[in-house]
Design a protein around this motif. Structure first.
Motif, PDB file in Angstrom:
ATOM      1  N   LEU A  92       0.841  -1.202   0.000  1.00 53.90           N
ATOM      2  CA  LEU A  92       0.000   0.000   0.000  1.00 53.90           C
ATOM      3  C   LEU A  92       0.880   1.257   0.000  1.00 53.90           C
ATOM      4  CD1 LEU A  92      -2.882  -0.910   2.496  1.00 53.90           C
ATOM      5  CD2 LEU A  92      -2.756  -1.289   0.033  1.00 53.90           C
ATOM      6  N   LEU A  93       1.947   1.216   0.792  1.00 54.79           N
ATOM      7  CA  LEU A  93       2.883   2.351   0.811  1.00 54.79           C
ATOM      8  C   LEU A  93       3.612   2.487  -0.528  1.00 54.79           C
ATOM      9  CD1 LEU A  93       4.485   2.083   4.373  1.00 54.79           C
ATOM     10  CD2 LEU A  93       2.747   3.688   3.589  1.00 54.79           C
ATOM     11  N   ASN A  94       3.943   1.356  -1.133  1.00 54.60           N
ATOM     12  CA  ASN A  94       4.613   1.403  -2.439  1.00 54.60           C
ATOM     13  C   ASN A  94       3.712   2.029  -3.503  1.00 54.60           C
ATOM     14  OD1 ASN A  94       6.932   0.270  -1.444  1.00 54.60           O
ATOM     15  ND2 ASN A  94       6.548  -1.790  -2.241  1.00 54.60           N
ATOM     16  N   LEU A  95       2.406   1.832  -3.360  1.00 49.97           N
ATOM     17  CA  LEU A  95       1.471   2.454  -4.299  1.00 49.97           C
ATOM     18  C   LEU A  95       1.631   3.976  -4.301  1.00 49.97           C
ATOM     19  CD1 LEU A  95      -1.814   0.426  -3.657  1.00 49.97           C
ATOM     20  CD2 LEU A  95      -0.470   0.445  -5.770  1.00 49.97           C
ATOM     21  N   LEU A  96       1.906   4.530  -3.127  1.00 45.08           N
ATOM     22  CA  LEU A  96       2.017   5.989  -3.006  1.00 45.08           C
ATOM     23  C   LEU A  96       3.315   6.533  -3.593  1.00 45.08           C
ATOM     24  CD1 LEU A  96       0.602   6.517   0.608  1.00 45.08           C
ATOM     25  CD2 LEU A  96      -0.603   6.686  -1.586  1.00 45.08           C
ATOM     26  N   THR A  97       4.233   5.648  -4.003  1.00 44.08           N
ATOM     27  CA  THR A  97       5.467   6.132  -4.647  1.00 44.08           C
ATOM     28  C   THR A  97       5.209   6.502  -6.113  1.00 44.08           C
ATOM     29  OG1 THR A  97       6.190   3.905  -5.320  1.00 44.08           O
ATOM     30  CG2 THR A  97       6.878   4.689  -3.139  1.00 44.08           C
ATOM     31  N   TYR A  98       4.045   6.112  -6.642  1.00 46.58           N
ATOM     32  CA  TYR A  98       3.676   6.475  -8.014  1.00 46.58           C
ATOM     33  C   TYR A  98       3.008   7.849  -7.974  1.00 46.58           C
ATOM     34  CZ  TYR A  98       4.647   1.599  -9.083  1.00 46.58           C
ATOM     35  OH  TYR A  98       5.271   0.391  -9.236  1.00 46.58           O
ATOM     36  N   PRO A  99       3.587   8.851  -8.624  1.00 47.48           N
ATOM     37  CA  PRO A  99       3.068  10.220  -8.518  1.00 47.48           C
ATOM     38  C   PRO A  99       1.587  10.346  -8.871  1.00 47.48           C
ATOM     39  CG  PRO A  99       5.182  10.192  -9.642  1.00 47.48           C
ATOM     40  CD  PRO A  99       4.772   8.770  -9.488  1.00 47.48           C
ATOM     41  N   TRP A 100       1.163   9.671  -9.918  1.00 44.38           N
ATOM     42  CA  TRP A 100      -0.225   9.780 -10.361  1.00 44.38           C
ATOM     43  C   TRP A 100      -1.193   9.062  -9.429  1.00 44.38           C
ATOM     44  CZ3 TRP A 100      -0.264   4.615 -11.801  1.00 44.38           C
ATOM     45  CH2 TRP A 100       0.935   4.105 -12.323  1.00 44.38           C
ATOM     46  N   ILE A 101      -0.697   8.111  -8.634  1.00 43.10           N
ATOM     47  CA  ILE A 101      -1.548   7.472  -7.623  1.00 43.10           C
ATOM     48  C   ILE A 101      -1.630   8.357  -6.390  1.00 43.10           C
ATOM     49  CG2 ILE A 101      -1.711   5.536  -5.999  1.00 43.10           C
ATOM     50  CD1 ILE A 101      -0.710   3.692  -8.148  1.00 43.10           C
ATOM     51  N   GLU A 102      -0.465   8.844  -5.930  1.00 39.21           N
ATOM     52  CA  GLU A 102      -0.476   9.696  -4.735  1.00 39.21           C
ATOM     53  C   GLU A 102      -1.321  10.950  -4.960  1.00 39.21           C
ATOM     54  OE1 GLU A 102       2.571  11.504  -1.408  1.00 39.21           O
ATOM     55  OE2 GLU A 102       3.271  11.352  -3.488  1.00 39.21           O
ATOM     56  N   GLU A 103      -1.236  11.525  -6.150  1.00 36.02           N
ATOM     57  CA  GLU A 103      -2.013  12.728  -6.438  1.00 36.02           C
ATOM     58  C   GLU A 103      -3.516  12.468  -6.316  1.00 36.02           C
ATOM     59  OE1 GLU A 103      -2.756  15.948 -10.090  1.00 36.02           O
ATOM     60  OE2 GLU A 103      -1.324  14.305 -10.336  1.00 36.02           O
ATOM     61  N   LYS A 104      -3.962  11.357  -6.870  1.00 31.36           N
ATOM     62  CA  LYS A 104      -5.396  11.042  -6.816  1.00 31.36           C
ATOM     63  C   LYS A 104      -5.834  10.670  -5.405  1.00 31.36           C
ATOM     64  CE  LYS A 104      -6.462   9.938 -11.578  1.00 31.36           C
ATOM     65  NZ  LYS A 104      -7.341   9.158 -12.457  1.00 31.36           N
ATOM     66  N   VAL A 105      -4.958   9.995  -4.662  1.00 32.83           N
ATOM     67  CA  VAL A 105      -5.281   9.659  -3.270  1.00 32.83           C
ATOM     68  C   VAL A 105      -5.384  10.940  -2.444  1.00 32.83           C
ATOM     69  CG1 VAL A 105      -4.439   8.532  -1.169  1.00 32.83           C
ATOM     70  CG2 VAL A 105      -4.294   7.338  -3.358  1.00 32.83           C
ATOM     71  N   ALA A 106      -4.441  11.850  -2.644  1.00 30.05           N
ATOM     72  CA  ALA A 106      -4.437  13.115  -1.894  1.00 30.05           C
ATOM     73  C   ALA A 106      -5.671  13.961  -2.206  1.00 30.05           C
ATOM     74  CB  ALA A 106      -3.172  13.911  -2.229  1.00 30.05           C
ATOM     75  N   ASN A 107      -6.175  13.851  -3.456  1.00 27.27           N
ATOM     76  CA  ASN A 107      -7.352  14.619  -3.855  1.00 27.27           C
ATOM     77  C   ASN A 107      -8.668  13.905  -3.558  1.00 27.27           C
ATOM     78  OD1 ASN A 107      -5.723  16.689  -4.831  1.00 27.27           O
ATOM     79  ND2 ASN A 107      -5.633  15.840  -6.903  1.00 27.27           N
ATOM     80  N   GLY A 108      -8.567  12.733  -2.957  1.00 26.74           N
ATOM     81  CA  GLY A 108      -9.777  11.996  -2.608  1.00 26.74           C
ATOM     82  C   GLY A 108     -10.462  11.300  -3.768  1.00 26.74           C
ATOM     83  N   LYS A 109      -9.764  11.182  -4.914  1.00 29.73           N
ATOM     84  CA  LYS A 109     -10.351  10.520  -6.077  1.00 29.73           C
ATOM     85  C   LYS A 109     -10.039   9.030  -6.136  1.00 29.73           C
ATOM     86  CE  LYS A 109     -10.225  14.659  -8.996  1.00 29.73           C
ATOM     87  NZ  LYS A 109      -9.713  15.245 -10.264  1.00 29.73           N
ATOM     88  N   LEU A 110      -9.145   8.593  -5.263  1.00 30.41           N
ATOM     89  CA  LEU A 110      -8.721   7.196  -5.264  1.00 30.41           C
ATOM     90  C   LEU A 110      -8.441   6.749  -3.833  1.00 30.41           C
ATOM     91  CD1 LEU A 110      -7.747   4.682  -6.949  1.00 30.41           C
ATOM     92  CD2 LEU A 110      -5.477   5.737  -6.971  1.00 30.41           C
ATOM     93  N   SER A 111      -8.884   5.544  -3.492  1.00 30.66           N
ATOM     94  CA  SER A 111      -8.617   4.977  -2.167  1.00 30.66           C
ATOM     95  C   SER A 111      -7.852   3.676  -2.326  1.00 30.66           C
ATOM     96  CB  SER A 111      -9.929   4.712  -1.420  1.00 30.66           C
ATOM     97  OG  SER A 111     -10.651   5.909  -1.229  1.00 30.66           O
ATOM     98  N   VAL A 112      -6.960   3.399  -1.377  1.00 25.52           N
ATOM     99  CA  VAL A 112      -6.201   2.143  -1.416  1.00 25.52           C
ATOM    100  C   VAL A 112      -6.537   1.321  -0.178  1.00 25.52           C
ATOM    101  CG1 VAL A 112      -4.353   3.037  -2.855  1.00 25.52           C
ATOM    102  CG2 VAL A 112      -4.181   3.282  -0.408  1.00 25.52           C
ATOM    103  N   HIS A 113      -6.719   0.024  -0.403  1.00 31.33           N
ATOM    104  CA  HIS A 113      -7.189  -0.868   0.654  1.00 31.33           C
ATOM    105  C   HIS A 113      -6.350  -2.138   0.695  1.00 31.33           C
ATOM    106  CE1 HIS A 113     -10.895   1.579   0.272  1.00 31.33           C
ATOM    107  NE2 HIS A 113     -10.730   1.388  -1.028  1.00 31.33           N
ATOM    108  N   GLY A 114      -6.338  -2.755   1.866  1.00 28.78           N
ATOM    109  CA  GLY A 114      -5.693  -4.046   2.032  1.00 28.78           C
ATOM    110  C   GLY A 114      -6.721  -5.093   2.392  1.00 28.78           C
ATOM    111  N   GLY A 115      -6.465  -6.322   2.016  1.00 29.65           N
ATOM    112  CA  GLY A 115      -7.348  -7.431   2.366  1.00 29.65           C
ATOM    113  C   GLY A 115      -6.526  -8.674   2.634  1.00 29.65           C
TER     114      GLY A 115
END
Length: 310
Positions: free
Chosen positions: A251-274
């Motif tokens: 999940l933390l590695n996902l945030l190393t991708y700029p386009w993922i972190e940007e969308k997560v920060a803007n509330g357009k994308l959520s990341v989950h674990g299962g």
């Protein structure tokens, strides 16, 4: 004496008509390699028997060896037929499942599938393990068009700096083109990939598997440190701990991708674990708390909305 798996070959022979004139269209007779080999063996046997005339001991030995070779050919032929029969049954079952899907799902929801043929708009991007026991569509009920899924050994997400891979190619497509709203990383119990990670030696020549699971090394270090004080934990329990830590590391590695972190920060994308435990069929789900994690040190994270389904 090892023999090749029998194959088949075609021999063309001329046939005669009732008037004894040659036929203008030759007839093809299918003869298996084992039949040809049997004929060759018989001829070799006769040559040996002829060569050993007057020496009864050598004649007996030649007879025994040729009989053994003949039996080996017959056994190989039987094994080949059995393998072909087994494969045939497997594909018969697969055909039955496909036709059942077509009848009960596709034709019953024809309009939906015709729309899917034009465009897909999945809400989820799922990263799961390649393990045959943890198919996300089966355990979580994803229907066609609901989830864009990529599976790899140990459900790992490589960090952005590692460069191109099939996993981050799928991430790029699902996030930037399909515009999914959720990324779900699904781990599971008894994971062979995590077990390989935990038992891997740094100075050992690496296999393909070890080179891949090395992505999870930070999770191994965190897990090893956390379980070091619990001396009563056996290796299986340590692996189980690492299975969950590895999900959060991904999940933390996902945030190393700029386009993922940007969308997560803007509330357009959520990341989950299962985490799916197939031993007792339970599922644990949680979400990464981005605002709670951004102020923490590297490798630390905050989670929220943890649920336990049993």
């Amino acid at each position: 004496m090892a023999l090749p798996v029998p194959q088949s070959t075609s021999v063309t022979t001329a046939t005669s008509s009732s008037s004894n004139f040659p036929s203008t269209s030759p007839r093809k007779i299918k003869i298996s390699c084992s039949q040809l080999r049997f004929s060759e063996t018989k001829q070799a046997h006769l040559r040996l028997m002829d060569a050993f005339k007057g020496n009864s001991a050598l004649q007996v030995k030649a007879l025994r060896e040729s009989q053994g070779l003949t039996q080996e050919i017959i056994n190989n032929e039987q094994k080949c037929v059995q393998i072909m029969d087994n494969e045939s049954e497997l594909f018969k079952e697969m055909k039955h499942r496909f036709l059942t899907f077509k009848k009960d799902k596709y034709l019953e929801n024809l309009e939906h599938f015709q729309n899917l043929a034009k465009v897909q708009k999945p809400k989820f991007m799922v990263i799961a393990c390649a393990d045959s026991r943890v198919c996300p569509s089966s355990i979580l009920g994803f229907q066609p068009g609901e989830a864009f899924i990529v599976r790899n050994v140990a459900n790992l997400v490589p960090p952005y700096e590692n460069g191109p891979s099939e996993t981050n190619a799928a991430l790029e497509f699902s996030v930037n083109s399909l515009e999914v709203e959720n990324i779900l990383v699904v781990g599971h119990s008894c994971c062979g990939g995590i077990r390989a990670l935990m038992s891997m030696e740094d100075n050992k020549n690496s296999s393909f598997i070890e080179n891949w699971v090395r992505i999870g090394k930070p999770a191994k270090l965190i897990s090893t440190k956390a379980t070091a004080t619990a001396s009563d934990l056996n290796f299986d329990q340590q692996c189980r701990h690492c299975e969950k830590v590895s999900i959060n590391q991904s999940l933390l590695n996902l945030l190393t991708y700029p386009w993922i972190e940007e969308k997560v920060a803007n509330g357009k994308l959520s990341v989950h674990g299962g985490y799916y435990d197939f031993v007792d069929c339970t599922f644990e789900k949680w979400s990464l708390n981005y605002k709670g994690s951004e102020s923490k040190e590297e490798g630390e994270y905050s989670i929220k909305d943890r649920e336990f389904w049993c």
